[in-house]
Design an enzyme around this catalytic site. Structure first.
Site, mmCIF file in Angstrom:
data_model
loop_
_atom_site.group_PDB
_atom_site.id
_atom_site.type_symbol
_atom_site.label_atom_id
_atom_site.label_comp_id
_atom_site.label_asym_id
_atom_site.label_seq_id
_atom_site.Cartn_x
_atom_site.Cartn_y
_atom_site.Cartn_z
ATOM 1 N N ARG A 138 -10.845 0.553 -8.893
ATOM 2 C CA ARG A 138 -9.525 1.334 -9.140
ATOM 3 C C ARG A 138 -9.360 2.045 -7.669
ATOM 4 O O ARG A 138 -10.470 2.508 -7.250
ATOM 5 C CB ARG A 138 -9.437 2.345 -10.335
ATOM 6 C CG ARG A 138 -9.452 1.732 -11.445
ATOM 7 C CD ARG A 138 -7.991 1.019 -11.749
ATOM 8 N NE ARG A 138 -7.490 0.345 -13.189
ATOM 9 C CZ ARG A 138 -7.893 -0.747 -13.421
ATOM 10 N NH1 ARG A 138 -8.447 -1.665 -12.457
ATOM 11 N NH2 ARG A 138 -7.809 -1.130 -14.746
ATOM 12 N N GLU A 168 -0.242 1.438 -6.279
ATOM 13 C CA GLU A 168 -0.280 0.015 -6.023
ATOM 14 C C GLU A 168 1.300 -0.393 -6.307
ATOM 15 O O GLU A 168 1.782 -0.030 -7.344
ATOM 16 C CB GLU A 168 -1.130 -0.664 -7.379
ATOM 17 C CG GLU A 168 -2.550 -1.117 -6.809
ATOM 18 C CD GLU A 168 -3.371 -1.819 -7.864
ATOM 19 O OE1 GLU A 168 -2.928 -2.343 -8.601
ATOM 20 O OE2 GLU A 168 -4.425 -1.739 -7.642
ATOM 21 N N HIS A 214 -4.765 -6.944 -6.166
ATOM 22 C CA HIS A 214 -5.170 -6.870 -7.444
ATOM 23 C C HIS A 214 -5.532 -7.858 -7.924
ATOM 24 O O HIS A 214 -5.068 -8.289 -9.364
ATOM 25 C CB HIS A 214 -4.563 -5.923 -8.216
ATOM 26 C CG HIS A 214 -5.133 -5.258 -9.381
ATOM 27 N ND1 HIS A 214 -4.947 -3.808 -9.835
ATOM 28 C CD2 HIS A 214 -6.202 -5.497 -10.084
ATOM 29 C CE1 HIS A 214 -5.693 -3.341 -10.868
ATOM 30 N NE2 HIS A 214 -6.278 -4.429 -10.879
#
Length: 352
Positions: free
Chosen positions: A264, A292, A311
């Site tokens: 993360r 993000e 991601h």
């Protein structure tokens, strides 16, 4: 791969006859998410276990719509965008007793109201961990071999394994630092056992003996940062882990070392990372950011010594292991069998 067994979850995808009245299962994820995570076998088993009611939309439900779908449900299959189980929702779902979560962290879903009502929840994080760990291993090997640096050199007419970050190396004799021994961190350590690499582990909740089971040496974070050729992050989002990789920790890294983050963005002070990377001293492979996506003008988008991906370390297109695991958990709950990967209230403070 070197005889290493792929973990297999005991998913039967079969069901014995249920003597009680057929329960109701509500599927709260959108139609688009369902296509990603639910295989035909998972749908078939769920429909034999229960009367299935689904979110008919390709979007998340509103709180009122979610409460309506759950109003007479005994169990729920949730996941990405499946909706938060607030007190207002649960007040209208008096029969709900269990949630099979077809995704990783359950934190977007759970509330105090859920625990207070005794509703149980399971996670498919162990299934996601397989994909994340494999991606992480690929990044570790590519980092040690200086794949990206050698590619830049050859594209500019060169032909050498000597790069500005140091020479191409082997896994044999390299030191790999693992931060966090959750599902992903443990799987990465298992994969690293195929190589003659030294593995260091930082995890305050893991004992020396547990680390030794993964052929790793437990150390404190500063030692790991200073000794590792590659540092790979796998810690959860907690108050303690926010920006745990800060300027002082980054300064401890060896010249030519690589930081990998497939966990993360929360874990890393990205301004400090950008500043350290801009010195040209270290390399970074970043799959997750905070926020993000990163801002269009983020330095991470422009630096040659940063590999930035959107991601993708976990499953992207074929995520059916998640739905199959969630349905298996529902089968176990309805059959009175032990759940495989239940998440309890007490676990939330230390898990992803």
């Amino acid at each position: 791969m070197g005889g290493l067994a792929q973990p297999r979850f005991p998913i039967s995808l079969t069901v014995e006859a249920i003597t009680m009245a057929k329960p109701i299962a509500a599927v709260t994820i959108s139609t688009g998410v369902a296509r990603r995570v639910m295989s035909p076998a998972a749908w078939d088993l769920l429909s034999r276990l229960a009367e299935v009611r689904v979110n008919p939309h390709d979007r998340s439900l509103t709180e009122d719509e979610l409460a309506g779908l759950l109003s007479d449900a005994d169990v729920c299959l949730s996941g990405w965008g499946g909706g938060r189980l607030t007190a207002a929702v649960l007040d209208r779902a008096p029969k709900l007793r269990m949630v099979g979560y077809a995704a990783g962290s359950v934190k977007p879903v759970v509330t105090d109201a859920m625990w207070e009502r005794g509703i149980r929840i399971t996670s498919a994080a162990p299934a996601i961990a397989l994909d994340v760990a494999e991606t992480t291993l690929a990044l570790i090997i590519a980092s040690v071999k200086r794949i990206w640096q050698c590619n830049q050199i050859t594209h500019h007419g060169g032909w050498t394994a000597q790069t500005p970050m140091g020479p191409s190396r082997e896994m044999n004799g390299s030191t790999i630092g693992i931060v966090g021994a959750g599902h992903v961190g443990r799987r990465v350590m298992e994969l690293l056992n195929m190589f003659s690499a030294k593995v260091l582990l930082f995890d305050p909740y893991f004992t020396d003996a547990q680390a030794a089971q993964y052929q790793a040496t437990k150390v404190e974070l500063p030692e790991l940062m200073s000794q590792s050729d590659v540092v790979s992050l796998h810690a959860p989002i907690t108050d303690e882990t926010h920006h745990m990789i800060n300027a002082s920790m980054l300064r401890l890294m060896k010249d030519g070392a690589t930081l990998i983050n497939t966990a993360r963005g929360w874990l890393v002070d990205e301004a400090a990372l950008a500043a350290e990377v801009q010195t040209g001293r270290i390399f970074a492979c970043i799959d997750v950011t905070d926020p993000e996506p990163p801002a269009p003008d983020s330095p991470l988008r422009k630096l040659d010594n940063v590999v930035l991906t959107p991601h993708i370390a976990g499953c992207v297109t074929n995520c059916t292991r998640l739905g199959e695991l969630a349905v298996e958990e529902i089968r176990r709950f309805l059959s009175g069998e032990p759940l495989l990967f239940e998440v309890t209230r007490e676990m939330l403070s230390i898990c992803a």
